[in-house]
Design a protein around this motif. Structure first.
Motif, PDB file in Angstrom:
ATOM      1  N   SER A  43     -27.196  16.464  42.040  1.00 58.43           N
ATOM      2  CA  SER A  43     -28.172  15.598  41.380  1.00 58.43           C
ATOM      3  C   SER A  43     -29.391  15.385  42.273  1.00 58.43           C
ATOM      4  CB  SER A  43     -27.539  14.252  41.025  1.00 58.43           C
ATOM      5  OG  SER A  43     -26.469  14.428  40.116  1.00 58.43           O
ATOM      6  N   LYS A  44     -29.143  15.165  43.567  1.00 60.70           N
ATOM      7  CA  LYS A  44     -30.250  14.981  44.498  1.00 60.70           C
ATOM      8  C   LYS A  44     -31.105  16.244  44.583  1.00 60.70           C
ATOM      9  CE  LYS A  44     -28.103  11.495  47.475  1.00 60.70           C
ATOM     10  NZ  LYS A  44     -27.618  11.194  48.842  1.00 60.70           N
ATOM     11  N   GLN A  45     -30.439  17.407  44.634  1.00 56.97           N
ATOM     12  CA  GLN A  45     -31.169  18.669  44.719  1.00 56.97           C
ATOM     13  C   GLN A  45     -31.988  18.906  43.452  1.00 56.97           C
ATOM     14  OE1 GLN A  45     -28.673  22.064  45.306  1.00 56.97           O
ATOM     15  NE2 GLN A  45     -30.364  23.420  45.862  1.00 56.97           N
ATOM     16  N   GLU A  46     -31.384  18.607  42.297  1.00 57.67           N
ATOM     17  CA  GLU A  46     -32.093  18.777  41.027  1.00 57.67           C
ATOM     18  C   GLU A  46     -33.295  17.843  40.950  1.00 57.67           C
ATOM     19  OE1 GLU A  46     -31.226  18.455  36.210  1.00 57.67           O
ATOM     20  OE2 GLU A  46     -29.603  18.223  37.666  1.00 57.67           O
ATOM     21  N   PHE A  47     -33.145  16.610  41.387  1.00 57.53           N
ATOM     22  CA  PHE A  47     -34.245  15.647  41.391  1.00 57.53           C
ATOM     23  C   PHE A  47     -35.370  16.123  42.303  1.00 57.53           C
ATOM     24  CE2 PHE A  47     -36.299  11.996  43.430  1.00 57.53           C
ATOM     25  CZ  PHE A  47     -36.836  11.363  42.320  1.00 57.53           C
ATOM     26  N   PHE A  48     -34.992  16.674  43.463  1.00 58.40           N
ATOM     27  CA  PHE A  48     -35.982  17.174  44.415  1.00 58.40           C
ATOM     28  C   PHE A  48     -36.770  18.343  43.825  1.00 58.40           C
ATOM     29  CE2 PHE A  48     -37.069  19.923  48.068  1.00 58.40           C
ATOM     30  CZ  PHE A  48     -37.909  19.052  48.732  1.00 58.40           C
ATOM     31  N   LEU A  49     -36.052  19.263  43.146  1.00 55.64           N
ATOM     32  CA  LEU A  49     -36.720  20.411  42.534  1.00 55.64           C
ATOM     33  C   LEU A  49     -37.653  19.977  41.407  1.00 55.64           C
ATOM     34  CD1 LEU A  49     -33.775  22.986  42.398  1.00 55.64           C
ATOM     35  CD2 LEU A  49     -35.729  22.984  43.957  1.00 55.64           C
ATOM     36  N   VAL A  50     -37.211  19.023  40.605  1.00 52.26           N
ATOM     37  CA  VAL A  50     -38.054  18.509  39.519  1.00 52.26           C
ATOM     38  C   VAL A  50     -39.306  17.852  40.081  1.00 52.26           C
ATOM     39  CG1 VAL A  50     -38.201  16.784  37.685  1.00 52.26           C
ATOM     40  CG2 VAL A  50     -36.169  18.232  37.879  1.00 52.26           C
ATOM     41  N   LYS A  51     -39.138  17.117  41.178  1.00 52.54           N
ATOM     42  CA  LYS A  51     -40.283  16.455  41.810  1.00 52.54           C
ATOM     43  C   LYS A  51     -41.285  17.480  42.315  1.00 52.54           C
ATOM     44  CE  LYS A  51     -41.398  12.900  45.207  1.00 52.54           C
ATOM     45  NZ  LYS A  51     -40.854  11.990  46.252  1.00 52.54           N
ATOM     46  N   ILE A  52     -40.776  18.555  42.946  1.00 56.62           N
ATOM     47  CA  ILE A  52     -41.662  19.612  43.437  1.00 56.62           C
ATOM     48  C   ILE A  52     -42.380  20.287  42.272  1.00 56.62           C
ATOM     49  CG2 ILE A  52     -41.718  21.880  44.542  1.00 56.62           C
ATOM     50  CD1 ILE A  52     -39.536  20.964  46.402  1.00 56.62           C
ATOM     51  N   PHE A  53     -41.640  20.554  41.195  1.00 56.65           N
ATOM     52  CA  PHE A  53     -42.223  21.206  40.023  1.00 56.65           C
ATOM     53  C   PHE A  53     -43.334  20.354  39.417  1.00 56.65           C
ATOM     54  CE2 PHE A  53     -42.260  21.908  35.406  1.00 56.65           C
ATOM     55  CZ  PHE A  53     -42.589  23.252  35.371  1.00 56.65           C
ATOM     56  N   ARG A  54     -43.070  19.061  39.277  1.00 56.77           N
ATOM     57  CA  ARG A  54     -44.078  18.164  38.714  1.00 56.77           C
ATOM     58  C   ARG A  54     -45.306  18.073  39.618  1.00 56.77           C
ATOM     59  NH1 ARG A  54     -40.347  13.098  36.497  1.00 56.77           N
ATOM     60  NH2 ARG A  54     -39.495  14.211  34.654  1.00 56.77           N
ATOM     61  N   SER A  55     -45.068  18.050  40.929  1.00 55.15           N
ATOM     62  CA  SER A  55     -46.191  18.008  41.869  1.00 55.15           C
ATOM     63  C   SER A  55     -47.039  19.272  41.748  1.00 55.15           C
ATOM     64  CB  SER A  55     -45.679  17.860  43.303  1.00 55.15           C
ATOM     65  OG  SER A  55     -44.975  16.646  43.462  1.00 55.15           O
ATOM     66  N   PHE A  85     -50.902  19.496  40.565  1.00 54.74           N
ATOM     67  CA  PHE A  85     -51.905  20.146  41.418  1.00 54.74           C
ATOM     68  C   PHE A  85     -52.700  21.175  40.624  1.00 54.74           C
ATOM     69  CE2 PHE A  85     -53.047  23.814  44.024  1.00 54.74           C
ATOM     70  CZ  PHE A  85     -53.898  23.214  44.941  1.00 54.74           C
ATOM     71  N   VAL A  86     -51.984  21.981  39.817  1.00 56.93           N
ATOM     72  CA  VAL A  86     -52.663  23.006  39.012  1.00 56.93           C
ATOM     73  C   VAL A  86     -53.631  22.365  38.031  1.00 56.93           C
ATOM     74  CG1 VAL A  86     -52.332  24.788  37.257  1.00 56.93           C
ATOM     75  CG2 VAL A  86     -50.827  24.709  39.255  1.00 56.93           C
ATOM     76  N   PHE A  87     -53.185  21.299  37.349  1.00 55.59           N
ATOM     77  CA  PHE A  87     -54.057  20.627  36.384  1.00 55.59           C
ATOM     78  C   PHE A  87     -55.259  19.986  37.075  1.00 55.59           C
ATOM     79  CE2 PHE A  87     -50.479  20.751  33.325  1.00 55.59           C
ATOM     80  CZ  PHE A  87     -51.185  21.189  32.208  1.00 55.59           C
TER      81      PHE A  87
END
Length: 226
Positions: free
Chosen positions: A33-45, A49-51
């Motif tokens: 769960s922690k790893q998934e949350f971290f990946l989602v956070k990176i993806f959203r960041s 950034f792209v937008f």
């Protein structure tokens, strides 16, 4: 006398706690769960950034387009028709907004769409204004019957056979039209050939020369005495 018997425990391992299979499963789920949350956070960041980057690019391009279309525009001088004032391959900035609020003045160096070919931009100097008369006689320019002193010229003003201007013939400049000439009179296609130009053809006024560096600076108008 017998000494007390002391037992020394040489095994320093801690006693194992009671760990069940469920404990391991719960820990693995928590780690996932922690790893998934971290990946989602990176993806959203990354998405943010792209937008943000695209938004910056769009704003910058919009500002550039507005400036280019309505305020200023760079031009390259091609040819020798404005020598010695401008040389071939010099770069200038054209002010496109001033004439939206005011009228061109005599002596202004203007860039305009060539009447004979609108796909080509010409650079010339305004000599005659709307409502005035122009005459060329013995290589001199006369505005409303008075000779125009042009200190920027190196040669007299010739007449081209078959052109709009004839030697010693007075012509009137219509309203909303301007009589333009190149400073290099023997080598310039201008109003002597195709007549006065309409104001709507004028793109703007040459205001700044930025190349070559040794000629960097504002482009002044001309002061006339006539």
């Amino acid at each position: 006398m017998n000494k007390p018997h002391v037992v020394i425990n040489t095994d320093d391992r801690k006693p194992q706690s009671d760990v069940t299979v469920n404990d391991y499963v719960e820990k693995e789920v928590e780690d996932d769960s922690k790893q998934e949350f971290f990946l989602v956070k990176i993806f959203r960041s990354g998405i943010n950034f792209v937008f943000d980057f695209l938004e910056t690019i769009v704003v910058a391009l919009s500002v550039f387009v507005v400036i280019y279309l309505f305020i200023v525009q760079p031009h390259e001088v091609k040819g020798s028709s404005m020598e010695p004032t401008f040389q071939n391959n010099e770069y200038i900035i054209t002010d496109k907004i001033s004439y939206r609020f005011g009228k061109p003045n005599r002596g202004d160096v203007v860039i305009f769409k060539a009447p004979v070919n609108p796909d080509v931009d010409y650079i010339k100097r305004i000599i005659g204004l709307p409502g005035e008369t122009v005459m060329v006689q013995s290589g001199r320019i006369y505005i409303d019957g008075k000779m125009l002193n042009e200190p920027y010229l190196e040669d007299l003003t010739p007449i081209f056979p078959g052109g709009f201007i004839k030697e010693g013939v007075v012509v009137s400049i219509p309203e909303n039209h301007y009589f333009v000439m190149g400073d290099n009179r023997p080598h310039s296609s201008d109003s002597r050939e195709f007549g006065p130009i309409e104001k709507k053809l004028i793109i703007g006024r040459a205001v700044f020369r930025y190349w070559p560096i040794n000629n960097l600076g504002l482009i002044p108008g001309a002061n006339y005495r006539y």
